[in-house]
Design a protein around this motif. Structure first.
Motif, mmCIF file in Angstrom:
data_model
loop_
_atom_site.group_PDB
_atom_site.id
_atom_site.type_symbol
_atom_site.label_atom_id
_atom_site.label_comp_id
_atom_site.label_asym_id
_atom_site.label_seq_id
_atom_site.Cartn_x
_atom_site.Cartn_y
_atom_site.Cartn_z
ATOM 1 N N LYS A 35 5.862 -0.743 15.737
ATOM 2 C CA LYS A 35 6.150 -0.238 14.394
ATOM 3 C C LYS A 35 6.335 -1.387 13.413
ATOM 4 C CE LYS A 35 8.435 3.501 11.991
ATOM 5 N NZ LYS A 35 9.278 4.708 12.112
ATOM 6 N N ASP A 36 6.900 -2.494 13.864
ATOM 7 C CA ASP A 36 6.965 -3.685 13.013
ATOM 8 C C ASP A 36 5.562 -4.167 12.670
ATOM 9 O OD1 ASP A 36 8.411 -6.029 11.810
ATOM 10 O OD2 ASP A 36 7.240 -7.082 13.326
ATOM 11 N N HIS A 37 4.637 -4.104 13.647
ATOM 12 C CA HIS A 37 3.248 -4.476 13.374
ATOM 13 C C HIS A 37 2.632 -3.554 12.326
ATOM 14 C CE1 HIS A 37 2.914 -6.414 17.653
ATOM 15 N NE2 HIS A 37 3.655 -7.121 16.816
ATOM 16 N N VAL A 38 2.973 -2.264 12.379
ATOM 17 C CA VAL A 38 2.470 -1.315 11.372
ATOM 18 C C VAL A 38 2.963 -1.729 9.980
ATOM 19 C CG1 VAL A 38 2.523 1.073 10.561
ATOM 20 C CG2 VAL A 38 2.312 0.596 13.016
ATOM 21 N N ALA A 39 4.255 -2.022 9.861
ATOM 22 C CA ALA A 39 4.824 -2.390 8.561
ATOM 23 C C ALA A 39 4.189 -3.673 8.024
ATOM 24 C CB ALA A 39 6.336 -2.557 8.689
ATOM 25 N N ARG A 40 3.998 -4.659 8.918
ATOM 26 C CA ARG A 40 3.393 -5.931 8.493
ATOM 27 C C ARG A 40 1.946 -5.720 8.070
ATOM 28 N NH1 ARG A 40 3.992 -9.635 13.442
ATOM 29 N NH2 ARG A 40 2.614 -10.931 12.160
ATOM 30 N N THR A 41 1.226 -4.869 8.798
ATOM 31 C CA THR A 41 -0.179 -4.621 8.460
ATOM 32 C C THR A 41 -0.297 -3.907 7.125
ATOM 33 O OG1 THR A 41 -0.777 -4.516 10.810
ATOM 34 C CG2 THR A 41 -2.313 -3.527 9.240
ATOM 35 N N PHE A 42 0.551 -2.907 6.889
ATOM 36 C CA PHE A 42 0.537 -2.226 5.586
ATOM 37 C C PHE A 42 0.830 -3.219 4.462
ATOM 38 C CE2 PHE A 42 0.984 2.247 7.251
ATOM 39 C CZ PHE A 42 -0.063 2.771 6.506
ATOM 40 N N LYS A 43 1.789 -4.095 4.663
ATOM 41 C CA LYS A 43 2.134 -5.077 3.634
ATOM 42 C C LYS A 43 0.930 -5.970 3.325
ATOM 43 C CE LYS A 43 5.652 -8.605 2.571
ATOM 44 N NZ LYS A 43 4.756 -9.744 2.279
ATOM 45 N N THR A 44 0.274 -6.473 4.382
ATOM 46 C CA THR A 44 -0.896 -7.322 4.189
ATOM 47 C C THR A 44 -2.021 -6.557 3.515
ATOM 48 O OG1 THR A 44 -0.314 -8.545 6.195
ATOM 49 C CG2 THR A 44 -2.550 -8.818 5.370
ATOM 50 N N LEU A 45 -2.221 -5.308 3.934
ATOM 51 C CA LEU A 45 -3.297 -4.496 3.384
ATOM 52 C C LEU A 45 -3.082 -4.250 1.888
ATOM 53 C CD1 LEU A 45 -4.806 -1.334 5.079
ATOM 54 C CD2 LEU A 45 -4.270 -1.330 2.652
ATOM 55 N N VAL A 46 -1.891 -3.797 1.520
ATOM 56 C CA VAL A 46 -1.621 -3.464 0.120
ATOM 57 C C VAL A 46 -1.703 -4.719 -0.753
ATOM 58 C CG1 VAL A 46 0.124 -2.597 -1.486
ATOM 59 C CG2 VAL A 46 -0.274 -1.415 0.683
ATOM 60 N N GLU A 47 -1.203 -5.856 -0.256
ATOM 61 C CA GLU A 47 -1.267 -7.093 -1.031
ATOM 62 C C GLU A 47 -2.700 -7.548 -1.265
ATOM 63 O OE1 GLU A 47 1.103 -9.802 1.200
ATOM 64 O OE2 GLU A 47 3.010 -9.140 0.299
ATOM 65 N N SER A 48 -3.620 -7.144 -0.384
ATOM 66 C CA SER A 48 -5.014 -7.573 -0.517
ATOM 67 C C SER A 48 -5.791 -6.747 -1.532
ATOM 68 C CB SER A 48 -5.722 -7.489 0.838
ATOM 69 O OG SER A 48 -5.933 -6.127 1.226
ATOM 70 N N LEU A 49 -5.226 -5.618 -1.961
ATOM 71 C CA LEU A 49 -5.941 -4.723 -2.860
ATOM 72 C C LEU A 49 -5.923 -5.247 -4.297
ATOM 73 C CD1 LEU A 49 -4.552 -1.294 -1.594
ATOM 74 C CD2 LEU A 49 -6.707 -2.396 -0.956
ATOM 75 N N SER A 50 -7.039 -5.060 -5.001
ATOM 76 C CA SER A 50 -7.084 -5.447 -6.415
ATOM 77 C C SER A 50 -6.498 -4.361 -7.305
ATOM 78 C CB SER A 50 -8.530 -5.734 -6.832
ATOM 79 O OG SER A 50 -9.354 -4.603 -6.591
ATOM 80 N N GLY A 51 -6.441 -3.144 -6.778
ATOM 81 C CA GLY A 51 -5.850 -2.035 -7.512
ATOM 82 C C GLY A 51 -5.323 -1.006 -6.538
ATOM 83 N N GLY A 52 -4.496 -0.104 -7.028
ATOM 84 C CA GLY A 52 -3.973 0.950 -6.176
ATOM 85 C C GLY A 52 -2.794 0.547 -5.333
ATOM 86 N N LYS A 53 -2.147 -0.561 -5.687
ATOM 87 C CA LYS A 53 -0.999 -1.009 -4.903
ATOM 88 C C LYS A 53 0.170 -0.030 -4.970
ATOM 89 C CE LYS A 53 -2.058 -5.933 -5.791
ATOM 90 N NZ LYS A 53 -2.371 -6.396 -4.437
ATOM 91 N N ASP A 54 0.235 0.719 -6.068
ATOM 92 C CA ASP A 54 1.365 1.624 -6.266
ATOM 93 C C ASP A 54 1.063 3.048 -5.796
ATOM 94 O OD1 ASP A 54 -0.545 2.065 -8.160
ATOM 95 O OD2 ASP A 54 0.858 2.352 -9.829
ATOM 96 N N LYS A 55 -0.020 3.208 -5.038
ATOM 97 C CA LYS A 55 -0.392 4.530 -4.539
ATOM 98 C C LYS A 55 -0.080 4.636 -3.046
ATOM 99 C CE LYS A 55 -4.090 5.370 -7.897
ATOM 100 N NZ LYS A 55 -5.531 5.693 -8.079
ATOM 101 N N PRO A 56 0.014 5.858 -2.534
ATOM 102 C CA PRO A 56 0.250 6.021 -1.102
ATOM 103 C C PRO A 56 -1.011 5.687 -0.299
ATOM 104 C CG PRO A 56 0.027 8.167 -2.138
ATOM 105 C CD PRO A 56 0.027 7.155 -3.240
ATOM 106 N N HIS A 57 -0.780 5.192 0.932
ATOM 107 C CA HIS A 57 -1.882 4.805 1.807
ATOM 108 C C HIS A 57 -1.612 5.329 3.211
ATOM 109 C CE1 HIS A 57 -3.698 1.970 -1.091
ATOM 110 N NE2 HIS A 57 -2.439 1.788 -1.490
#
Length: 541
Positions: free
Chosen positions: A13-35
């Motif tokens: 579950k820590d890996h899930v949280a870290r992956t979501f963080k990396t994924l959202v930070e990589s986005l050029s837009g939509g950071k404030d939307k649910p994923h």
């Protein structure tokens, strides 16, 4: 939380949280939307046109986010960045039929799965459609690329909101840096594999000293096994790993004797050792094998002496899906001692590796370790007389020729896959020298562009990375011919001929990049004195 098998599943579950963080930070837009992330686990493989199961090993990304090694499952992870911020993980387990349970082990029940895995919910696959319908409006569903490389699970109703552009790069970037639990698993895999390599060496040594004898009747028992073929060395290596609980090898073992050691991924492992008389000047064998098998295709009747040769074993097991990757090159024949030429090449490769250990640290670019190994190889070939430099001006020529003898990268990232996270290990434009074939500086700075042709890693090192360091020197006839080394005025062909028949040498260890340098996770020794003593059986007498 630990599973019955001892896995610390809370880390998934820590890996899930870290992956979501990396994924959202990589986005050029939509950071404030649910994923949301939707992953399919691997399916049980079958041999072509039959119902016979092949060994199952979980897809690495699925294991990273779930800690689950059961086949045919699906995972669903969703997050919302706005209050109340949530991170929910769900595991969907197929519901077996009576026929399924007749032929195959049962998957965990929903109750068992709640105890075994760090997930918020468990259910059966039909419930996935309901979960999708309950997502907040505007949720983007991230999936792995829809190729044969990855299991697929996407449903038609999700097609409008799915994307495969971001998840795999985010997973690779997150997986590049290992946490303490991952390092412990890699260390365990290294311990088991290191012992298995040493077992092979010690069996070779026992044969040299005549300490293996056959019982009078029945098949040979494990303590009576000799190693006279590549397959026999592989069998003892794999058996040692399995005895210690390692279910999988991280890759097909490479067990190459004699000239076959020059083929980098030689995994046929189907030839006998070379047999014949010992050459004049070689040390005599201290004892013949106690019960040698006849190899009519390798030697004439009665010629039961092993020719001096090397045996290169590149093999590493997995522990809880985490890899090890170890190569040792050992002497066979000649009383368990290297020939003069083989020893000289081995010591040169060992120097390439030991100097790489000294350089490996956070902030050091991997290209510089690659370059260092080539420079050491050039100086070593000059000392051996293979390279000649009559006017002391040919260093650039030597650099171009060196790639013929050391044609691969000095190492790669390692983790859940033995060649781990390729998109992050060598992203476009990440090299320091000769990026994408373009000169990134003078040859005095970067050596030669061919040094960087086959690299799997081109980054600045970061603490928490696990990499292999595996220099090698090879005498591969086709590769040498492609570089026209036999017509070069800067090579002594007569001296080279004395080395070409040995095949090659590679020495490989797995190292953790620490805050100040590196730590070697591989425990089997590689020094010449120790290696020859063990392979000659001298420490048994």
């Amino acid at each position: 939380m630990s599973s019955p098998l001892g896995r610390d599943t809370c880390l998934a579950k820590d890996h899930v949280a870290r992956t979501f963080k990396t994924l959202v930070e990589s986005l050029s837009g939509g950071k404030d939307k649910p994923h949301a992330v939707l992953l399919a686990g691997g399916a049980t493989p079958y041999r072509n046109d039959t119902d016979r199961e092949l060994p199952f090993r979980q897809e690495s990304n699925f294991f990273y986010l779930t800690g689950c090694t059961v086949p045919d499952l699906t995972s669903w992870h969703s997050t919302t960045p706005f209050p109340p911020c949530t991170l929910t993980t769900t595991l969907y387990i197929f519901e077996p039929t009576v026929v399924d349970l007749l032929w195959s082990p049962a998957p965990p029940t929903l109750e068992e799965a709640r105890e075994m895995y760090a997930v918020d919910k468990v259910g059966h696959p039909p419930e996935l459609k309901t979960a999708h319908s309950q997502l907040p409006e505007g949720t983007t569903i991230h999936i792995l690329p829809e190729t044969e490389q990855f299991p697929s699970v996407i449903a038609s109703e999700m097609a409008a909101t799915k994307t495969s552009d971001h998840l795999l790069p985010a997973l690779h970037k997150t997986r590049l840096i290992k946490d303490a639990h991952e390092i412990a698993m890699i260390r365990k895999a290294n311990d088991i594999s290191s012992r298995a390599h040493e077992v092979v060496m010690r069996v070779l040594g026992m044969a040299v000293t005549g300490q293996i004898s056959k019982s009078s009747s029945g098949p040979a028992l494990p303590g009576e096994w000799l190693i006279e073929k590549e397959a026999e060395a592989e069998a003892i290596y794999v058996a040692s790993c399995r005895r210690e609980g390692a279910a999988h090898q991280a890759y097909l073992p490479i067990v190459a004797a004699s000239t076959r050691a020059s083929t980098l991924h030689y995994c046929c492992n189907d030839r006998a050792f070379a047999w014949g008389p010992v050459n004049a000047g070689d040390a005599a064998n201290t004892a013949s094998f106690a019960h040698a098998h006849a190899h009519a295709d390798e030697c004439a009747v009665g010629e039961k002496t092993l020719l001096p040769q090397v045996l290169l074993i590149d093999a590493g097991c997995e522990w809880e899906c985490y890899s090890s990757d170890i190569t040792r090159t050992m002497p066979v024949g000649n009383g368990g001692k290297f020939t003069k030429e083989a020893k000289e090449v081995y010591e040169l490769v060992l120097k390439m590796q030991s100097e790489s250990f000294k350089l490996a640290a956070p902030g050091v670019h991997w290209d510089d370790i690659q370059l260092l190994c080539h420079r050491i190889a050039v100086e070593g070939f000059l000392d051996l007389g293979i390279f000649v430099d009559p006017d002391a001006t040919a260093r650039g020529t030597f650099m171009s020729s060196c790639a013929a003898f050391f044609p691969h990268g000095v190492g790669h990232s390692m983790g859940l896959d033995v060649h781990d996270v390729p998109s992050t290990s060598r992203p476009p434009g990440s090299g320091k020298y000769f990026v994408d074939g373009v000169d990134g500086g003078s040859e005095a700075e970067g050596g030669h562009k061919d040094f960087y042709k086959n690299l799997r890693l081109r980054l600045e090192l970061v603490a928490g990375m696990v990499v292999t360091i595996e220099p090698g020197i090879y005498f591969h006839p086709t590769l040498l011919a492609s570089y026209n080394v036999h017509s070069s005025p800067y090579l002594n062909i007569e001296v080279l001929a004395r080395y070409e028949g040995m095949g090659g040498v590679r020495i490989e260890d797995d190292v953790l990049i620490t805050g100040t340098g590196c730590e070697n996770l591989t425990t089997v020794q590689s020094g010449v004195e120790w290696l020859e003593r063990v392979c000659a059986g001298e420490d048994l007498m």
